[in-house]
Write a protein that holds these residues in place. Structure first.
Motif, PDB file in Angstrom:
ATOM      1  N   LEU A   3      44.931  40.213  51.367  1.00 10.31           N
ATOM      2  CA  LEU A   3      44.050  41.185  50.747  1.00 10.31           C
ATOM      3  C   LEU A   3      44.849  42.327  50.125  1.00 10.31           C
ATOM      4  CD1 LEU A   3      41.098  41.916  50.243  1.00 10.31           C
ATOM      5  CD2 LEU A   3      41.080  43.086  52.448  1.00 10.31           C
ATOM      6  N   ALA A   4      45.863  42.813  50.835  1.00 12.91           N
ATOM      7  CA  ALA A   4      46.698  43.888  50.312  1.00 12.91           C
ATOM      8  C   ALA A   4      47.478  43.433  49.087  1.00 12.91           C
ATOM      9  CB  ALA A   4      47.654  44.373  51.397  1.00 12.91           C
ATOM     10  N   ARG A   7      45.119  43.246  46.102  1.00 15.35           N
ATOM     11  CA  ARG A   7      44.779  44.598  45.648  1.00 15.35           C
ATOM     12  C   ARG A   7      45.934  45.208  44.857  1.00 15.35           C
ATOM     13  NH1 ARG A   7      40.101  46.701  47.589  1.00 15.35           N
ATOM     14  NH2 ARG A   7      39.177  45.781  49.473  1.00 15.35           N
ATOM     15  N   ALA A  10      45.944  43.763  41.445  1.00 18.88           N
ATOM     16  CA  ALA A  10      44.839  44.298  40.656  1.00 18.88           C
ATOM     17  C   ALA A  10      45.198  45.597  39.952  1.00 18.88           C
ATOM     18  CB  ALA A  10      43.615  44.510  41.542  1.00 18.88           C
ATOM     19  N   PRO A  69      42.528  38.852  40.702  1.00 17.47           N
ATOM     20  CA  PRO A  69      42.583  40.117  41.452  1.00 17.47           C
ATOM     21  C   PRO A  69      42.012  41.297  40.675  1.00 17.47           C
ATOM     22  CG  PRO A  69      44.649  38.922  41.672  1.00 17.47           C
ATOM     23  CD  PRO A  69      43.843  38.202  40.628  1.00 17.47           C
ATOM     24  N   LYS A  70      42.250  41.337  39.370  1.00 23.76           N
ATOM     25  CA  LYS A  70      41.722  42.427  38.554  1.00 23.76           C
ATOM     26  C   LYS A  70      40.191  42.399  38.556  1.00 23.76           C
ATOM     27  CE  LYS A  70      43.699  44.852  36.049  1.00 23.76           C
ATOM     28  NZ  LYS A  70      44.177  46.264  36.174  1.00 23.76           N
ATOM     29  N   TRP A  72      38.201  40.951  40.763  1.00 22.12           N
ATOM     30  CA  TRP A  72      37.651  41.137  42.113  1.00 22.12           C
ATOM     31  C   TRP A  72      37.730  42.577  42.590  1.00 22.12           C
ATOM     32  CZ3 TRP A  72      40.479  36.376  44.696  1.00 22.12           C
ATOM     33  CH2 TRP A  72      39.796  35.206  44.341  1.00 22.12           C
ATOM     34  N   PHE A  73      38.862  43.243  42.346  1.00 21.66           N
ATOM     35  CA  PHE A  73      39.104  44.529  42.993  1.00 21.66           C
ATOM     36  C   PHE A  73      39.159  45.711  42.032  1.00 21.66           C
ATOM     37  CE2 PHE A  73      41.060  41.311  45.814  1.00 21.66           C
ATOM     38  CZ  PHE A  73      40.205  41.471  46.885  1.00 21.66           C
ATOM     39  N   ARG A  74      39.052  45.456  40.754  1.00 24.25           N
ATOM     40  CA  ARG A  74      38.961  46.536  39.772  1.00 24.25           C
ATOM     41  C   ARG A  74      37.767  46.244  38.863  1.00 24.25           C
ATOM     42  NH1 ARG A  74      41.831  50.950  41.016  1.00 24.25           N
ATOM     43  NH2 ARG A  74      42.057  51.465  38.797  1.00 24.25           N
ATOM     44  N   THR A 143      35.407  39.153  50.859  1.00 26.46           N
ATOM     45  CA  THR A 143      35.487  40.542  50.395  1.00 26.46           C
ATOM     46  C   THR A 143      35.316  40.627  48.883  1.00 26.46           C
ATOM     47  OG1 THR A 143      36.978  41.098  52.210  1.00 26.46           O
ATOM     48  CG2 THR A 143      36.923  42.607  50.345  1.00 26.46           C
ATOM     49  N   ALA A 144      35.917  39.673  48.169  1.00 28.06           N
ATOM     50  CA  ALA A 144      35.919  39.719  46.713  1.00 28.06           C
ATOM     51  C   ALA A 144      34.564  39.379  46.113  1.00 28.06           C
ATOM     52  CB  ALA A 144      36.983  38.781  46.166  1.00 28.06           C
TER      53      ALA A 144
END
Length: 303
Positions: A3-4, A7, A10, A69-70, A72-74, A143-144
Motif C-alpha cells: 500500500l505504501a 501510494r 501515485a 496507483p495514480k 486509485w490514490f490520486r 482500499t483502492a
C-alpha cells in the motif's frame, strides 16, 4: 508495504508513470514466451498483424499497469485529467428512470471509468471484481476500489445478488464482460472472427431487470494528458437467448476497441476453453464480426 509503495508511485507525474510503463511493457514483450505469443496471436486474429502494433500494444499494457496507483490514490488529480464527449448518452439513459448496466472491456484505463461515473457524474456505482490470485494484493485492492460513491462486490453469487438489488432500485452497476467465464456461466459467441466463451451474466441482468446497457471505455491520451471516456448505448430491446445477447455485446465491444486497438489487453487468454465448457461450435455464417481493421474506424488518438 504494498500500500505504501503504490501510494508513493501515485505521487509521480502521470507522464512519468506512462513513460516508465511503456518501457517496462516493451521489455517484457522482448522476451520470447507465452505472453508475447498470445498477444501477437490475438491481435492477428483481429487483423493487426504488424509486429510494430504488437510492440505498441505491449507498451500500452505497461502504461495501464503503471497508471493504476495514480487512479486509485490520486482520484481528484486523475479526474481533473479526464474528459468526455459522450455524457449525453448517460444522461438520456438516466432520464428513463431505470437502472444502467455499464460494460467495460479491458480497453485503455478501465479503472478510471467507474470513478468518472461515481464522482464526476455523481452516479453511485456497484462494480464487480474477481478476487486477486495473490492474497497479498487483497488489502491493496480493497482500499483502492471501495471509495466514495464506488462499492466493489465479489464475482460470485453474493455479488450477483447485490447487482440485481442495485439495478431494481434504479441504480448503476459495472463489470468487465470480456473475461472468460467458468463452466455453466457462458456461451460460445463470435469475437473478432473467432468463437470465444462469453459470459451470459450481462444478458441475464439486463433482461431480468429491464435496464439500459452502455459500453464504456477510458482511452489513454498521449503525453500523459489523461483519459477520454467513451460511452456507447447498446440498442434495446435485447435479442432473445443468451447466444444472441452475447454476440451483440461482443460486437459492441469490438466496435469500441477498433477506435483505439493498441490499448486493448490482447495478451489476455480470451479464447481459452474452460473446463466443462461445451464443444466449440463453428462460426456463424452471418456474423457481424470483421477481422480486418481497415473495415472499422481507426484509432482516435495520435500517440
Amino acid at each position: 508495504m504494498l500500500l505504501a509503495l503504490f501510494r508513493a508511485f501515485a505521487l509521480l507525474p502521470l507522464p512519468v508513470l506512462h513513460a516508465a510503463g511503456r518501457l517496462l511493457g516493451r521489455l517484457v514483450y522482448a522476451f520470447p514466451g507465452r505472453y508475447r505469443q498470445r498477444l501477437r496471436a490475438n491481435a492477428a486474429q483481429a487483423g493487426y498483424t504488424d509486429p510494430a502494433f504488437a510492440r505498441r500494444a505491449a507498451s500500452e499494457t505497461g502504461a495501464m499497469m503503471m497508471e493504476m496507483p495514480k487512479v486509485w490514490f490520486r482520484g481528484p488529480d486523475s479526474l481533473a485529467k479526464t474528459v468526455c464527449d459522450d455524457v449525453h448518452v448517460v444522461e438520456a439513459a438516466l432520464a428513463e428512470n431505470r437502472g444502467i448496466l455499464f460494460l467495460t472491456p479491458h480497453l485503455g484505463c478501465f479503472e478510471i471509468t467507474a470513478r468518472y461515473l461515481a464522482v464526476a457524474l455523481h452516479i453511485p456505482m456497484t462494480v464487480m471484481f474477481r478476487p486477486p490470485r495473490v492474497a497479498a494484493f487483497a488489502p491493496l485492492l480493497d482500499t483502492a476500489r471501495n471509495t466514495s460513491g464506488l462499492k466493489a462486490v465479489p464475482a460470485n453469487m453474493q455479488g450477483v445478488r447485490e447487482f440485481v438489488r442495485a439495478l431494481r432500485r434504479g441504480g448503476a452497476v459495472g463489470l468487465l464482460p470480456d473475461q472468460a467465464p467458468g463452466e455453466g456461466d457462458g456461451v460460445w459467441a463470435p469475437f473478432f472472427g473467432r468463437m470465444a466463451y462469453t459470459m451470459t451474466l450481462p444478458g441475464k441482468l439486463a433482461t431480468q431487470t429491464q435496464v439500459a446497457v452502455i459500453i464504456v471505455a477510458g482511452e489513454r491520451l498521449p503525453k500523459g494528458r489523461g483519459w477520454r471516456v467513451h460511452f456507447s448505448r447498446v440498442p434495446d430491446p435485447l435479442p432473445e437467448g443468451p447466444q444472441a445477447q452475447a454476440a451483440l455485446f461482443n460486437a459492441a465491444m469490438e466496435k469500441l476497441i477498433r477506435h483505439v486497438p493498441h490499448q486493448y489487453l490482447w495478451s489476455y487468454n480470451r479464447y481459452k476453453t474452460p473446463r466443462g465448457a461445451p464443444p466449440i461450435p463453428p462460426m456463424p455464417e452471418n456474423t457481424a464480426s470483421d477481422t480486418h481493421p481497415s473495415h472499422r474506424p481507426g484509432p482516435t488518438s495520435h500517440e
